[in-house]
Motif scaffolding. Sequence first.
Motif, PDB file in Angstrom:
ATOM      1  N   LEU A 170       0.831  -1.202   0.000  1.00 57.18           N
ATOM      2  CA  LEU A 170       0.000   0.000   0.000  1.00 57.18           C
ATOM      3  C   LEU A 170       0.870   1.258   0.000  1.00 57.18           C
ATOM      4  O   LEU A 170       0.562   2.224  -0.702  1.00 57.18           O
ATOM      5  CB  LEU A 170      -0.915  -0.018   1.227  1.00 57.18           C
ATOM      6  N   ARG A 225       3.978   0.372 -10.114  1.00 55.16           N
ATOM      7  CA  ARG A 225       2.962  -0.648 -10.307  1.00 55.16           C
ATOM      8  C   ARG A 225       3.560  -2.038 -10.053  1.00 55.16           C
ATOM      9  O   ARG A 225       3.004  -2.864  -9.353  1.00 55.16           O
ATOM     10  CB  ARG A 225       2.428  -0.560 -11.740  1.00 55.16           C
ATOM     11  N   PHE A 238       2.315  -4.393  -6.855  1.00 54.19           N
ATOM     12  CA  PHE A 238       1.615  -5.667  -7.041  1.00 54.19           C
ATOM     13  C   PHE A 238       2.484  -6.842  -6.622  1.00 54.19           C
ATOM     14  O   PHE A 238       1.989  -7.883  -6.202  1.00 54.19           O
ATOM     15  CB  PHE A 238       1.159  -5.817  -8.488  1.00 54.19           C
ATOM     16  N   LEU A 260       1.988  -7.223  -3.088  1.00 47.85           N
ATOM     17  CA  LEU A 260       0.638  -7.719  -2.876  1.00 47.85           C
ATOM     18  C   LEU A 260       0.568  -9.227  -3.117  1.00 47.85           C
ATOM     19  O   LEU A 260      -0.092  -9.971  -2.393  1.00 47.85           O
ATOM     20  CB  LEU A 260      -0.300  -6.983  -3.833  1.00 47.85           C
ATOM     21  N   LEU A 304     -10.223 -16.872  -0.549  1.00 42.85           N
ATOM     22  CA  LEU A 304     -10.098 -15.420  -0.625  1.00 42.85           C
ATOM     23  C   LEU A 304      -8.705 -15.017  -1.133  1.00 42.85           C
ATOM     24  O   LEU A 304      -8.564 -14.257  -2.082  1.00 42.85           O
ATOM     25  CB  LEU A 304     -10.307 -14.856   0.779  1.00 42.85           C
ATOM     26  N   GLU A 340      -7.820 -16.135  -4.793  1.00 42.83           N
ATOM     27  CA  GLU A 340      -8.296 -15.240  -5.848  1.00 42.83           C
ATOM     28  C   GLU A 340      -7.501 -13.933  -5.853  1.00 42.83           C
ATOM     29  O   GLU A 340      -7.210 -13.384  -6.913  1.00 42.83           O
ATOM     30  CB  GLU A 340      -9.785 -14.950  -5.662  1.00 42.83           C
ATOM     31  N   LEU A 341      -7.168 -13.465  -4.665  1.00 38.96           N
ATOM     32  CA  LEU A 341      -6.357 -12.252  -4.577  1.00 38.96           C
ATOM     33  C   LEU A 341      -5.040 -12.451  -5.321  1.00 38.96           C
ATOM     34  O   LEU A 341      -4.569 -11.566  -6.038  1.00 38.96           O
ATOM     35  CB  LEU A 341      -6.082 -11.934  -3.107  1.00 38.96           C
ATOM     36  N   LEU A 351      -5.538 -12.199  -9.111  1.00 42.50           N
ATOM     37  CA  LEU A 351      -5.708 -10.844  -9.629  1.00 42.50           C
ATOM     38  C   LEU A 351      -4.426 -10.035  -9.514  1.00 42.50           C
ATOM     39  O   LEU A 351      -4.074  -9.284 -10.422  1.00 42.50           O
ATOM     40  CB  LEU A 351      -6.843 -10.151  -8.868  1.00 42.50           C
ATOM     41  N   SER A 352      -3.720 -10.200  -8.410  1.00 43.58           N
ATOM     42  CA  SER A 352      -2.543  -9.351  -8.260  1.00 43.58           C
ATOM     43  C   SER A 352      -1.398  -9.809  -9.142  1.00 43.58           C
ATOM     44  O   SER A 352      -0.442  -9.065  -9.351  1.00 43.58           O
ATOM     45  CB  SER A 352      -2.097  -9.300  -6.795  1.00 43.58           C
ATOM     46  N   TYR A 367      -1.840 -10.668 -12.326  1.00 45.61           N
ATOM     47  CA  TYR A 367      -2.099 -10.269 -13.706  1.00 45.61           C
ATOM     48  C   TYR A 367      -1.269  -9.060 -14.152  1.00 45.61           C
ATOM     49  O   TYR A 367      -0.610  -9.118 -15.192  1.00 45.61           O
ATOM     50  CB  TYR A 367      -3.601 -10.023 -13.904  1.00 45.61           C
ATOM     51  N   VAL A 383       1.491  -8.973 -17.426  1.00 44.69           N
ATOM     52  CA  VAL A 383       1.397  -8.085 -18.591  1.00 44.69           C
ATOM     53  C   VAL A 383       2.298  -6.865 -18.437  1.00 44.69           C
ATOM     54  O   VAL A 383       2.151  -5.898 -19.174  1.00 44.69           O
ATOM     55  CB  VAL A 383      -0.059  -7.616 -18.828  1.00 44.69           C
TER      56      VAL A 383
END
Lengths: 499, 546
Positions: free
Chosen positions: A20, A111, A115, A118, A137, A140-141, A144-145, A147, A151
């Motif tokens: 964060l 970025r 991530f 994260l 939980l 899935e986190l 997403l983190s 991705y 890229v």
Amino acid sequence: MNGSALLPLLLLLSSLIPALLIFALREPQAVARNCINLTGAVVKLALVAGVLWGVYRGWRFEFAYELLPDVAFSLRIDALAMLFVTLSAVLWLLTTVYAIGYLAGTPNQRRFFGFFSLCVAATVGIALAGNLFTFFLFYELLTLSTYPLVVHRGNRASLQAGRIYLAYTVAGGAVLLVGIAWLYVLVGPVGFVEQGGALRGVSEELYPALRWIFVLLVAGFAVKAALVPLHIWLPMAMVAPAPVSALLHAVAVVKAGAFGIVRVIYDVYGIDLARTLDLGSGLLLVTVATIVYGSLRALQQDDLKRRLAYSTVSQLSYIVLGASILTPAAIVGALVHLVHQGVMKITLFFCAGIFAETLGVHKVSELNGIGRRMPWTMTAFTISGFGMMALPPTAGFISKWYLGLGAVQGGYDWVLFVLLLSGLLNAAYFLPAIYRGWFGRREGEWPHERYQQRLETKASLLVPPLVTAALTLFFGLFAGWVLSPLYWAELIAQLEMGR
Amino acid sequence: MSVVLLTVVLVPLVLAIAVCSGRTCQWAARLLPYASWPALLTAVFGAEGSVVYSPILFGLLLGLDELGRIFLGFTALVWTAAGFHLRSAGLPVSSFVERRFVFCYLLAMVGNLGVMLAFGGPGFYLFFALLSLAGYGLIVTDREPQTRRAGRIYVILALFSELMILAGFIFLAAGRSGPFPAVLLFFGLGIKHGVLPLHMWLPLAHGIAPPPASALLSGVLLKAGAIGWLRFLPETAPVLAEWSVAIIALGMAAAVLAALVGAVQTNPKMMLAYSSISQMGIFTAGFGMAVASPSLWPLLVPALALFACQHALVKAALFLGVGTDRAARSGGWVWPVLGLLSLALVGAPMTAAAMVKLWFDGYLSTLPAVAGELLAVALPLTTVTSTLLMSRFVWALRKPRSSAEGVGRGLASPVPFLGLTGLALLIPWLLAWSLNPEVFLLAFAGASLWKTLWPMLVGAATALLLARWAVRWRIPPGDIVVPLEWLAHHLKPPVLPVSEHRPRHRYWFPPMPWPQMEAYLRRSPVTGVIYMLCILILALAAGVVL
């Protein structure tokens, strides 16, 4: 709530807060960003060391509160969790150092590092999750983190890879959710129980449903654990920068899947029920197919990172294979390989990244004579390559010994021969690279040579693989020592077998 | 005790690491011949016993016993002689290739000395693997096609050997005996000393490697498999007893056939390599005798140790002799001494090799009838064929050959060679005297003299007769590897389709404005918000569903 219950939360926050903070910084504030990142990693390592000592003494820490009636957010520290947490904490620190060197002077670092932290937070969450809901939980986190990291380069290939990655993992997550929900409907909330499994003593009427639920759960995890035929995203994701491939594809993402399968077999179903339901044999066939297929594909790749990716596909299945055999030695083999494979594979990816960054070498066929230009890196590569081939005294040998022993003790003699075949194939795709590196000779210039300093490359790039290569040797040679993963794995296996 | 045994392997290991650094490589190279001295001293003065190093592997078990003492002793001796030979050839360690060679040399020494001390399966496997891998660096010192071919074949067979041994030890560790572990260990370890039909790496590798490396390969690396047999195969003994006759036949076949194939070679080093296969065939046959019944085992193991010792020393000396500079001072001695060594190798009367054969002879009657008769015919026959082979070897070397340039191929002084020869003739005698004085004395009796002499005379006569025309036809070195390579070349496995990931996914997704969306997402504050929303939604969704 006393202080010790906060420990799991602190472990989680030690990478969540840096994430964060990094998002709050501006892009050019590199020094502050690196400081935060490294501080987080070091603090986490210190916490882990303390907790390890406590767990070794037999203490357990739990943090829980109810989100909804019967749905608890629960973080628990047990021996198995610490195996995974320690691995990710150590490798996070090393990869952070590596990534700082690797990405210096490139855009979008805020970025990336945000991530990245994260991801590690999610991994720690997965490790510490005390029940299936919390596990899901964080699972899935993690999806997403990861991705944005896949890229990161933003070119066509990365976007395509990211799309495939999301398609596979989100679909896998959905299947997993169905499995978890079904299980909840049948037996209520399911926590992880260290000895004997949560489903011990469940009535026999539920057995058929439990089998199906097992298939769903494992299918959900199998995507991340890259079991054939759900492995396709992994080699494609190799377009990501080297630190991402190293940490995520050696440790975080793929291990999350394998770790999930281990948790489900040992702590949800329990070894006795898994034997009664004969859950292992189907899974065993899938893993054997994956081991052989992954190695055969690796043999065909000339691109170094893709070769390593297919090798990951193959090697990860060792963990699941060990978990599905259900004999004490196989359990030890599975757990210890969870750590060993991570340490060895991250070294190989670090090295591949160094070759690409320093000399512009991406292919196995371009490695000729690289041992003269970069002896240290090539030494690290060689040690881990030998580890993958399971030669003593590397960590890989310890894993294979226990897996083979477990297979033979369980009466699966043929599995031992599959392991040997895999060893042969591993040799067939690692030895040529090693041969070229040490015995080949380079004609002409390197494609894209940089960092011609006193060291063979940047120190921040060179040190992490050397440390992990040393660990590979250390874990193998001193396997009988108290601080080795083997010792820890045997401790867990004793707990799981209930002895 | 525990420190002493570790020193044996740690000293060469430290030197190996020292070779890697540019600053320390010179003194490491100078200390090369002394790296094996701790082992030598341990073999001579070390107390018997064993130690468990519990932090290492699963508890590394090292120890020294009567058998280990003999094997460790001659191994260390050959390494020392090879080290002096290399140093006298003026081994510089300035170039990368030379340093690579010396590094592999020292690592192979660690492995070679280690296997002689290892009492447990995993520890043995550790040192054996180290030996096999480092052996590659001893063989491959240039980039010639035939070198790479020899190296490739060596690696393939070494890998098979590794895996078979690993499987064998895993079976043993799981408490299983029976045919599986026996076969795996027999052939896995046997590959090292060229058990038929897995011998094909041997002639190629020996022909290519620099002479001191060949001396090591043939002299002592081969004995790593031999001691493995003696240490670990008895654990599977009941099965082996049933196969005793087959093992004897296999050994005798190797002894006779390899000598014949060797006799039609042109490269003297390849002749010596075939002679090694042949001699280790005799070892195999002796091993087959020893496993025939539990009562024979303790009686024949000393004979096998004696045989291994004399073969190691004599063969290593022969190889060093091939690589010695004959123009140097006292170089005129080289050729006659090679002849003398050849006599010792084939088992001329009163030599240690002859004593071993007499030793075997004494137990023929206790064997199953088939095996006894087979050996009664084949043992003298091996002397005939060996004499044939070694006569051709000595004949081929009558004139000094120009030695090629390269690692360890500089002109070496004859001193290490002559020194090793002296020990190779003396030590097996002393050993035979201490192990079995009766056989030692028997070898000097009149009847035994004739018994050992006539096969030699037959062999020498054959060599003379064949000298004219047998030279014409040849069997390529590596014999059966040639058709195998042809097969491998023509029977490539079908290649799996390469593109597995491209077109299929195109149909899975509806077309979406991804590129624009990506550009938008790349601004991280927005991404962060969306991301947190995603988590929230997923968490809520999970909560609702559950």
